[in-house]
Design an enzyme around this catalytic site. Structure first.
Site, short mmCIF file in Angstrom:
data_model
loop_
_atom_site.label_atom_id
_atom_site.label_comp_id
_atom_site.label_asym_id
_atom_site.label_seq_id
_atom_site.Cartn_x
_atom_site.Cartn_y
_atom_site.Cartn_z
N ASN A 133 8.75 44.80 41.59
CA ASN A 133 9.69 44.20 42.74
C ASN A 133 8.59 43.65 43.70
OD1 ASN A 133 12.23 44.59 42.05
ND2 ASN A 133 12.27 46.59 42.75
N SER A 149 14.29 52.31 43.64
CA SER A 149 13.69 51.08 43.54
C SER A 149 12.51 50.73 44.56
CB SER A 149 14.73 49.84 43.60
OG SER A 149 15.63 50.31 42.58
N GLU A 153 8.54 52.34 35.28
CA GLU A 153 7.46 52.36 36.15
C GLU A 153 7.19 53.93 36.24
OE1 GLU A 153 7.25 48.31 38.38
OE2 GLU A 153 8.47 49.80 39.36
N HIS A 207 10.90 55.17 37.29
CA HIS A 207 11.81 53.78 37.66
C HIS A 207 12.13 53.07 36.52
CE1 HIS A 207 12.27 49.69 40.02
NE2 HIS A 207 13.37 50.34 40.14
N1 LIG Z 1 21.05 49.07 40.04
C1 LIG Z 1 19.92 48.66 39.68
O1 LIG Z 1 19.77 47.52 39.26
C2 LIG Z 1 18.71 49.84 39.94
C3 LIG Z 1 17.65 49.32 39.06
C4 LIG Z 1 16.78 50.52 39.47
C5 LIG Z 1 16.77 51.54 40.11
N2 LIG Z 1 18.07 51.56 40.87
C6 LIG Z 1 17.90 52.77 41.72
O2 LIG Z 1 18.63 53.75 41.13
C7 LIG Z 1 19.30 54.51 42.23
C8 LIG Z 1 20.89 54.38 41.80
O3 LIG Z 1 21.32 52.77 41.94
P1 LIG Z 1 22.81 52.44 41.15
O4 LIG Z 1 22.50 51.15 41.06
O5 LIG Z 1 23.09 53.53 40.02
O6 LIG Z 1 23.85 53.00 42.25
P2 LIG Z 1 25.26 53.20 42.12
O7 LIG Z 1 25.90 53.23 43.37
O8 LIG Z 1 25.95 52.68 41.04
O9 LIG Z 1 25.42 54.97 41.78
C9 LIG Z 1 24.87 56.13 42.74
C10 LIG Z 1 25.70 57.06 42.40
O10 LIG Z 1 25.22 58.42 43.06
C11 LIG Z 1 26.30 59.04 43.47
N3 LIG Z 1 25.86 59.94 44.66
C12 LIG Z 1 25.64 59.36 46.01
N4 LIG Z 1 24.92 60.46 46.41
C13 LIG Z 1 24.99 61.60 46.02
C14 LIG Z 1 24.49 62.73 45.81
N5 LIG Z 1 23.88 63.21 46.95
N6 LIG Z 1 24.68 63.78 44.98
C15 LIG Z 1 25.19 63.43 43.89
N7 LIG Z 1 25.60 61.91 43.72
C16 LIG Z 1 25.53 61.28 44.49
C17 LIG Z 1 27.49 58.04 43.99
O11 LIG Z 1 28.52 58.62 43.81
C18 LIG Z 1 27.28 57.06 42.55
O12 LIG Z 1 28.04 57.40 41.50
C19 LIG Z 1 19.12 54.01 43.42
O13 LIG Z 1 18.04 54.79 44.05
C20 LIG Z 1 18.59 52.67 43.12
O14 LIG Z 1 17.80 52.09 44.07
C21 LIG Z 1 18.98 50.76 40.82
#
Ligand SMILES: NC(=O)c1ccc[n+]([C@@H]2O[C@H](COP(=O)([O-])OP(=O)(O)OC[C@H]3O[C@@H](n4cnc5c(N)ncnc54)[C@H](O)[C@@H]3O)[C@@H](O)[C@H]2O)c1
Length: 512
Positions: free
Chosen positions: A200, A129, A162, A150
């Site tokens: 954002n 993000s 995106e 994204h």
């Molecule tokens: N939550 C949102 O609203 C949102 C929206 C758009 C983008 N994002 C982006 O998406 C990504 C994930 O966000 P999320 O909310 O799903 O996070 P989350 O914490 O729910 O999930 C992340 C997952 O990745 C796993 N993980 C971490 N490091 C790892 C690795 N090296 N190898 C394998 N697995 C690994 C963790 O165990 C976890 O299950 C981030 O980059 C975030 O910025 C989040």
């Protein structure tokens, strides 16, 4: 940004790998499997990927129960998913979508390991993000194969994706991801890797102006939320939305965009929000934010002016949307009025009060400039015919009887009236002007096209209109006036006018 050439989507035979089985990775895996791809899901937390696959399969079964998917399609989609436990099991992937922790080192390390495993044509997509796509790709031997993909949360429901190109991204890769997201039923938009990408970044003023208005005592949170919803047509007011997102998350995004733009005052975080974070009042999830969600807490109501008598004489002027809507609403309610033309932009005269739509000056400033002491200003409404509430400000020297007559007119037209402290630009007008300004700057700086920014804000954050289309509806010249007056009132670079808006105000060419 120049129009990208058309590329084909990845074929359904393409194998998709999703790394990170959290909220986003799970949703993305669901979307890709539903679209017809074989999907492998990996997480470094033991059993996380297996749990996610089970949850997606249960979701497919629920969709089949509800008749939104045939039983066969649900079964087939479920069978296309598999949880894996080793990176090596992703070696045959054609596209790896990363949705792991939001940390540059972790993402770079993952892609470095992947690059040693996968074939030369495998595409890399990051769901980050806020991290620079250029930086994530920097350590790759073939950085051109990586782009941002994204998705918005929840990925299966939100249409927007995106497609973010870093400095080294091959346009053909971005175009393939664009076509693939479209084939998955999403609405993709191209963006350049700049802080906040499109949504954002352009959404920041929605929170920032509300926080500024609160800080200046323009109105309380419930009244400001009600104005943005009932006059602005936004699905949620800014304070209730920040409480839902969580102040920890919302403040972190604001800080990250502000820092990434070298402390550009446009994005300066708010001390009011900082305090919520310091207190642990993160919003709904902690029971307290701007509102109190604890058991027994009473939700504050927006402030509405007490009922005033219907004014004796009403004259409506010109053909502005506000004036036309008042004529329609008064007519429907059997209230008599006259119509006339004026040499200025006044909307109405009622029993000594003169009403104008905000041009970004305070009512007191406008009364001073025009010599009309009994000046009352109206806030912007998305649609003055449909709005149920309208904000007003009253000049310092306006008589009580004139102010009451102005409020009585709006009430006679069926509007709840919220009187704000006499701040420049009121609430909805300054918020929408600042959103349009940021959208225009994103286009002006080649982050995205005008079409993309409007689509992104409608689909990514549910705005009722794209900010540029909204500026067209208000009048680009009027939006420029609002911003210039705000800049003059505050003397801050925060309100500086986008050169693109200025240009379009001068040329009269369509923005969107
Ligand atoms: N939550 C949102 O609203 C949102 C929206 C758009 C983008 N994002 C982006 O998406 C990504 C994930 O966000 P999320 O909310 O799903 O996070 P989350 O914490 O729910 O999930 C992340 C997952 O990745 C796993 N993980 C971490 N490091 C790892 C690795 N090296 N190898 C394998 N697995 C690994 C963790 O165990 C976890 O299950 C981030 O980059 C975030 O910025 C989040």
């Amino acid at each position: 940004m120049s129009a990208p050439s058309v590329s084909a989507a990845l074929p359904l035979s393409a194998r998709i790998a999703v790394v990170g089985a959290g909220a986003m990775g799970t949703g993305i895996a669901q979307v890709a499997a539903a679209a017809g791809h074989a999907v492998s899901l990996l997480d470094n937390r033991p059993d996380a990927a297996a749990h996610a696959v089970a949850a997606i399969r249960a979701q497919f079964a629920r969709l089949a129960d509800k008749g939104q998917l045939s039983a066969d399609a649900a079964q087939a989609a479920a069978s296309r998913l598999q949880a894996v436990t080793e990176l090596a099991e992703l070696a045959d992937a054609d596209l790896v979508i990363e949705a792991i922790v939001e940390n540059l080192d972790a993402k770079q390390a993952l892609y470095a390991a992947l690059e040693a495993l996968v074939g030369p044509d495998c595409l890399f997509a990051t769901n980050t993000s806020s991290i620079s796509v250029t930086a994530i790709a920097a350590r790759l031997q073939r950085p051109e194969r990586l782009a941002g993909l994204h998705f918005f949360n929840p990925a299966p429901l939100m249409a927007l994706v995106e497609i973010v190109s870093g400095l080294a991204t091959d346009p053909a890769v971005a175009n393939t991801l664009f076509a693939t997201a479209a084939a998955w039923g999403k609405t993709p938009v191209h963006a350049k890797s700049t802080p906040g990408f499109i949504v954002n970044r352009v959404a920041r003023p929605y929170y920032a102006e509300a926080l500024r208005l609160l800080q200046e005592g323009a109105a309380d949170i419930a009244t400001l939320d009600a104005l943005l919803r009932e006059a602005g047509g936004f699905r949620m007011g800014p304070f209730e939305l920040m409480d839902l997102i969580g102040h920890d998350v919302n403040f972190a995004v604001t800080q990250s965009v502000w820092r990434a733009f070298y402390h550009d005052p446009r994005f300066t975080p708010s001390l009011i929000q900082q305090e919520r974070v310091d207190a642990g009042f993160y919003g709904k999830k902690t029971g307290r934010g701007f509102y109190d969600y604890r058991d027994g807490a009473v939700r504050p109501l927006p402030h509405s002016e007490a009922a005033q008598p219907q004014p004796g004489t009403i004259v409506l002027y010109g053909s502005s949307p506000a004036s036309q809507a008042l004529a329609q609403r008064l007519g429907e309610r059997g209230v008599a009025f006259a119509q006339a033309q004026a040499s200025d932009a006044r909307v109405a005269d009622v029993d000594g009060a003169t009403l104008f739509v905000s041009d970004g000056r305070s009512a007191t400033q406008r009364a001073h400039d025009s010599g009309i002491a009994n000046t009352v200003l109206l806030d912007l409404a998305l649609d003055y015919r449909q709005a149920s509430r309208l904000g007003v400000t009253v000049a310092e020297g306006c008589s009580d009887s004139a102010a009451q007559a102005a409020i009585g007119l709006l009430q006679a037209a069926g509007l709840a009236v919220s009187r704000l402290r006499d701040v420049p630009g009121l609430a909805v007008m300054r918020t929408v002007a600042m959103l349009a300004n940021e959208a225009a700057d994103a286009v002006n700086q080649s982050v995205c096209s005008a079409t993309a920014v409007d689509a992104a804000m409608r689909l990514g954050v549910n705005y009722p209109l794209g900010p540029l289309a909204w500026a067209e509806q208000i009048g680009v010249g009027q939006v420029c006036a609002v911003l210039s007056h705000l800049a003059a009132s505050y003397g801050e670079d925060r309100y500086r006018l986008s050169p693109l808006l200025q240009h379009h105000a001068l040329t009269g060419k369509a923005l969107s």
